[in-house]
Scaffold this active site. Structure first.
Site, PDB file in Angstrom:
ATOM      1  N   GLN A 144       2.123   5.031  -2.932  1.00  0.00           N
ATOM      2  CA  GLN A 144       1.916   6.425  -2.569  1.00  0.00           C
ATOM      3  C   GLN A 144       3.226   7.181  -2.428  1.00  0.00           C
ATOM      4  O   GLN A 144       3.241   8.326  -1.998  1.00  0.00           O
ATOM      5  CB  GLN A 144       1.156   6.526  -1.242  1.00  0.00           C
ATOM      6  CG  GLN A 144      -0.279   6.046  -1.299  1.00  0.00           C
ATOM      7  CD  GLN A 144      -0.942   6.155   0.061  1.00  0.00           C
ATOM      8  OE1 GLN A 144      -0.441   5.629   1.043  1.00  0.00           O
ATOM      9  NE2 GLN A 144      -2.067   6.846   0.121  1.00  0.00           N
ATOM     10  N   ALA A 189       0.810  -1.218   0.000  1.00  0.00           N
ATOM     11  CA  ALA A 189       0.000   0.000   0.000  1.00  0.00           C
ATOM     12  C   ALA A 189       0.840   1.264   0.000  1.00  0.00           C
ATOM     13  O   ALA A 189       0.578   2.210  -0.748  1.00  0.00           O
ATOM     14  CB  ALA A 189      -0.940  -0.006   1.209  1.00  0.00           C
ATOM     15  N   GLU A 190       1.886   1.319   0.856  1.00  0.00           N
ATOM     16  CA  GLU A 190       2.661   2.541   0.985  1.00  0.00           C
ATOM     17  C   GLU A 190       3.522   2.809  -0.242  1.00  0.00           C
ATOM     18  O   GLU A 190       3.781   3.961  -0.588  1.00  0.00           O
ATOM     19  CB  GLU A 190       3.515   2.457   2.246  1.00  0.00           C
ATOM     20  CG  GLU A 190       2.673   2.484   3.517  1.00  0.00           C
ATOM     21  CD  GLU A 190       3.447   2.027   4.739  1.00  0.00           C
ATOM     22  OE1 GLU A 190       4.250   1.093   4.607  1.00  0.00           O
ATOM     23  OE2 GLU A 190       3.231   2.603   5.816  1.00  0.00           O
ATOM     24  N   GLY A 191       3.992   1.756  -0.895  1.00  0.00           N
ATOM     25  CA  GLY A 191       4.853   1.944  -2.055  1.00  0.00           C
ATOM     26  C   GLY A 191       4.188   2.733  -3.160  1.00  0.00           C
ATOM     27  O   GLY A 191       4.824   3.593  -3.805  1.00  0.00           O
TER      28      GLY A 191
END
Length: 295
Positions: free
Chosen positions: A229, A225-227
């Site tokens: 963004q 998920a963070e990648g």
């Protein structure tokens, strides 16, 4: 129906689907369909505390604990002939029908004396390329095409990861072009805060996966998920710079801000990057660690 009790709050990182994918893969020998897995979460009376969710930690720790619990249950269900007991058969034989999965780790691995090491359980890698155009008369930026290359380990749900990629891209376009919240009245609504609308997100989104299994992840996977963004907003700013020759240093790159930069360029003025106070510098932090080192 199989029941899975665990705490992994979904704040947009795909936990709802991740819960089912991990358990479904563990219970694959039982031929259990995903819709037959009942997930109970967010109930502090029934679900064990899984700790904080950041840096893909929940994907690894909660995922591996879920697999451990699923395997324990499946082992208890197994008969001598290799088939599996039903719930009623387990009850009749006095075999427990609920098992607690456990996974422990020493993450994060940061040296307290040097500050070096990994602050997260794992890393994922994303490259984003953006094709954009800028209307010189208005400064409005439009995104037409995006290509993402991602390494998020072995993929458990292809469409689930695509959803994270598309959602992360939409977030980044908002970061880059429109989202701001410094006026408690003007920006207090979804539209007022500049959340992207459908027409602001390109339909042409290409996602390419480079699969590198992770040794410490559930079935070789890691979080993603963070990648997605992490860098698309920077790609948008680079596209604006390539298209116009002006560099926008502060987000969002609104039409007014881009137009102002273009007008400044015509007059021979170049915008300079402002200095930001982001907290202590690296070497300041290292000096502090040396003074207060842990033996």
């Amino acid at each position: 129906t199989m029941a899975l009790y665990r705490w992994w709050g979904d704040m947009g990182e795909g936990a709802d689907l991740g819960r089912i994918v991990h358990a479904h893969e563990a219970w694959r020998p039982l031929n259990i369909r995903p819709e037959h897995i009942k997930v109970v979460y967010g109930d502090t009376q029934k679900c064990p505390d899984a700790g904080p969710a950041s840096g893909s930690r929940s994907h690894h720790v909660v995922g591996l604990a879920s697999i451990d619990g699923a395997n324990k249950l499946m082992q208890a269900m197994k008969k001598a002939d290799g088939s599996y007991r039903t719930w009623q058969e387990m009850r009749d034989e006095g075999i427990a029908t609920r098992y607690r999965g456990v996974y422990e780790s020493a993450w994060p691995d940061i040296n307290p004396d040097t500050g070096q090491g990994y602050g997260a359980v794992a890393q994922n890698y994303v490259l984003v390329m953006v094709e954009a155009s800028v209307e010189l008369n208005t400064g409005k930026t439009s995104i037409h095409h995006t290509t993402m290359v991602a390494d998020v380990g072995k993929i458990g749900s292809y469409h689930g990861v695509l959803g994270q990629a598309w959602g992360g891209l939409a977030h980044c376009i908002g970061f880059a072009l429109s989202e701001q919240y410094d006026d408690m009245v003007k920006h207090a609504t979804i539209r007022g805060a500049g959340i992207p609308r459908c027409k602001d997100i390109p339909d042409n989104i290409e996602v390419l996966f480079h699969v590198t299994p992770r040794d410490n992840g559930p079935y070789g996977s890691t979080g993603c998920a963070e990648g997605f963004q992490s860098c698309a907003h920077a790609a948008v700013l680079n596209a604006i710079a390539n298209a116009t020759g002006v560099r926008i240093y502060t987000l969002p790159a609104t039409p007014e801000k881009v137009k102002s930069a273009l007008e400044a360029k015509k007059k021979g003025n170049v915008l300079e990057n402002r200095s930001w106070d982001l907290g202590c510098e690296l070497y300041t932090r290292l000096d502090a660690l040396k003074e207060h080192h842990i033996n």
